[in-house]
Design an enzyme around this catalytic site. Structure first.
Site, PDB file in Angstrom:
ATOM      1  N   ALA A   2     -34.241  -5.129  48.362  1.00 13.29           N
ATOM      2  CA  ALA A   2     -34.392  -4.526  49.687  1.00 13.29           C
ATOM      3  C   ALA A   2     -35.035  -3.148  49.529  1.00 13.29           C
ATOM      4  CB  ALA A   2     -33.046  -4.410  50.373  1.00 13.29           C
ATOM      5  N   LYS A   3     -35.391  -2.520  50.617  1.00 19.35           N
ATOM      6  CA  LYS A   3     -35.966  -1.168  50.573  1.00 19.35           C
ATOM      7  C   LYS A   3     -35.977  -0.594  51.983  1.00 19.35           C
ATOM      8  CE  LYS A   3     -37.987   1.584  47.519  1.00 19.35           C
ATOM      9  NZ  LYS A   3     -37.589   1.743  46.117  1.00 19.35           N
ATOM     10  N   SER A   4     -35.983   0.724  52.068  1.00 21.25           N
ATOM     11  CA  SER A   4     -36.130   1.422  53.345  1.00 21.25           C
ATOM     12  C   SER A   4     -37.311   2.358  53.274  1.00 21.25           C
ATOM     13  CB  SER A   4     -34.932   2.337  53.595  1.00 21.25           C
ATOM     14  OG  SER A   4     -33.911   1.688  54.219  1.00 21.25           O
TER      15      SER A   4
ATOM     16  N   VAL B 294     -36.165  -3.404  54.937  1.00 20.34           N
ATOM     17  CA  VAL B 294     -36.584  -4.777  54.620  1.00 20.34           C
ATOM     18  C   VAL B 294     -35.613  -5.360  53.600  1.00 20.34           C
ATOM     19  CG1 VAL B 294     -38.400  -6.226  53.624  1.00 20.34           C
ATOM     20  CG2 VAL B 294     -39.022  -4.243  55.024  1.00 20.34           C
TER      21      VAL B 294
END
Ligand code: NAD
Length: 401
Positions: free
Chosen positions: A96-98, A51
């Site tokens: 952001a991030k995963s 994201v």
């Protein structure tokens, strides 16, 4: 779509173009892929998410969470938090991030490598474009970041790599170093004493918890309790820095005293540091907390009702976007190093972290005093305002004349 922070409360404190809130309420990009690996002769399929919440201040920065519980909603919420964290400490990254939905405990070393290679294969376009720069988070580590570099051969497309592989000396311990530094800055104002005179309990004994405990014990604080999934280890006189670095949580409780995992919250310590999972301190837990100062080394460890209960009890909470920002500051230094080829010294990394956190801490403290709001509200207000100004400068929002 709901925001992870109380944007309505921020809008009452600063006047910003209405469209800023509309842009912050939803992420710019949400991508889901299925990762497939063959493991023990069986096909293992799992969801993975990237994201990018907001890139107005720069490329999206945020770690990869490997956990059986992670989903798109959690990944989105953490990505949004990263937007504000980067803005608060003034580094030119967006949020952001995963997430990879798998319990890391089931992986062997080889299957872990296959999984990370599959992750790069699926998200290659995002990683190689420079739009998203991952780092370690819960369940992932420097070795995984080395695997990502091995697939892309672009040093600056991932941070948190081992120092020998384009990594940064001091990055591994940077988040804990930052959390300990922020605790040192806050203890005198919240508790009326220096950190060397404080007792501390730390929930979580992974990367962030262990290093936070280590640096606090090095500064003279008495770290009397640490907990992980195996339980809670307790030592009335405080664990030594050496024990904290070398022993597992289980070893510590075997050598000293073992308590129930959850009893860590009840201990009558000066400082409680949640450094494990989100939502650890809810409304009920908050009523039991024995500490007078909470430093959020983890992301979102206090729920909104927990926060309200802590505030009602006069317990100071240092919010995650300040308390654990040392990691992303170091990531920025590593990213710059990857681009320039310059090699940084560990001490220099520490001093950059201290400088950024000192500036952010004093801005948050000042806003909190001037506006008579909590440290969390102050941090959110400063961060949202910073992101909003960038949106105005890039003409993402219209400002009526
Ligand atoms: P990690 O996987 O290295 O460690 C997590 C630790 O928490 C483990 O010791 C685990 O046993 C423990 N734990 C899990 N559930 C628990 C529970 N219910 N009670 C007690 N202990 C429990 O993860 P990490 O990288 O240290 O991340 C911890 C937190 O810090 C996360 O919220 C993460 O998002 C945040 N964070 C990490 C970084 C980083 O650089 N790694 C940066 C900023 C924020």
């Amino acid at each position: 779509m709901a925001s992870t922070i109380d944007l309505r409360a921020v809008s009452r404190l600063v006047e910003l173009p209405r469209d800023v809130y509309r842009l912050l309420e939803r992420p710019e990009q949400e991508t889901r892929c299925t990762l497939n690996i063959v493991y023990g002769g069986e096909l293992l399929c799992m969801d993975a998410y990237v994201v990018i919440h907001c890139s107005v201040r720069g490329p999206g920065k945020g770690g990869i969470r490997l956990s059986a519980d992670v989903d798109m909603a959690e990944t989105s919420s953490l990505a949004e938090l990263m937007t504000y964290k980067c803005a608060l400490v003034g580094i030119p990254f967006g949020g952001a991030k995963s997430g990879i939905k798998l319990n890391p405990k089931v992986l062997t070393e080889d299957s872990r490598t296959s999984l990370i290679m599959e992750y790069v294969h699926c998200f290659k376009h995002i990683l190689e474009s420079g739009l998203y720069i991952p780092a370690p988070d819960m369940g992932t580590n420097a070795g995984d970041m080395a695997t990502i570099f091995g697939c892309t051969h672009i040093p600056e497309c991932v941070t948190g790599k081992p120092p020998r592989i384009y990594g940064l000396p001091g990055r591994e311990e940077a988040t804990g170093y930052g959390s300990a530094t922020v605790t040192k800055m806050t203890a005198p104002e919240a508790l009326g004493k220096e950190v060397k005179d404080c007792t501390v309990a730390v929930q979580g004994f992974g990367n962030v918890g262990r290093w936070t405990a280590y640096f606090l014990s090095l500064a003279g604080a008495k770290v009397v309790a640490v907990s992980d999934l195996s339980g809670c280890a307790y030592c009335e006189h405080g664990f030594t820095p050496d024990e904290i670095l070398k022993c597992s949580g289980e070893e510590l409780s075997r050598q000293r005293q073992r308590l129930e995992r959850e009893s860590l919250f009840d201990l009558p310590v000066d400082v409680l540091i949640p450094a494990a999972v989100g939502g650890a301190i809810n409304g009920d837990t908050a009523e039991r907390v024995g500490a007078k100062l909470i430093v959020e080394a983890a992301n979102e460890p206090v729920t909104p009702d927990g926060d309200a209960a802590l505030m009602g009890r006069g317990i100071t909470v240092v919010p995650d976007i300040l308390a654990n920002a040392g990691g992303v500051v170091a990531s920025y230094v590593e990213w710059r190093q990857g681009k320039s080829g310059e090699v940084m010294e560990r001490e220099r990394t520490y001093s950059i972290i201290e400088d950024r956190l000192e500036r952010a801490h004093s801005a948050v403290r000042k806003a909190s005093e001037e506006l008579n709001i909590s440290l969390r509200q102050a941090a959110h207000t400063i961060a949202v305002n910073e992101v909003a100004q960038a949106m105005v400068e890039r003409k993402w929002v219209h400002v009526p004349a």
